[in-house]
Scaffold this motif. Sequence first.
Motif: not given
Length: 181
Positions: A15-22, A122-125
Amino acid sequence: MSALTIFSDQDPSAPLWESRDGDAIAAELSKIDVRFERWQADRDLGANPQPQDVIAAYQHEIDKLVEEKGYQSWDVISMRPDNEQREVLRTKFLSEHTHGEDEVRFFVEGAGLFCLHLNGKIFQILCEKNDLISVPANTRHWFDMGGSPSFTAIRVFDNPEGWVAHFTGDKIADAYPRMGE
């Protein structure tokens, strides 16, 4: 918990970037014109609400969206693990496709994984209860509802005929993580 993971479209392993913050998810997705926000019902829906009750509980939010974007219709879809068509539908949705209209989904309960393919990424939401996502028309994407799907969502359409997909034939979705894996 909702999540956004961004990969290169050439490398599904890192992954290039990850977050769980809305708020961070909404900010990052706004850079690619994807709307992500949270809605709240104006009443308690209880267990197993009927579609008309779901619509009524969120009509205030739907009305704002319709006024802003001019959408023409909406409905409620539910998917459960005992649905006899779950594997056929999952396979269909896992194929990369586009739509001639925005794909707007609000998760009343449960979860689903939207995967967008644009700008070399690829943006996985991972969308969960209270999440609204609006994927712009003509965006290459796929959707994973998992092997044991369990969700209720409001779908909002430009086209009164509803969901019309144009499959790209690209097998890229097979290379990226799936929901629950």
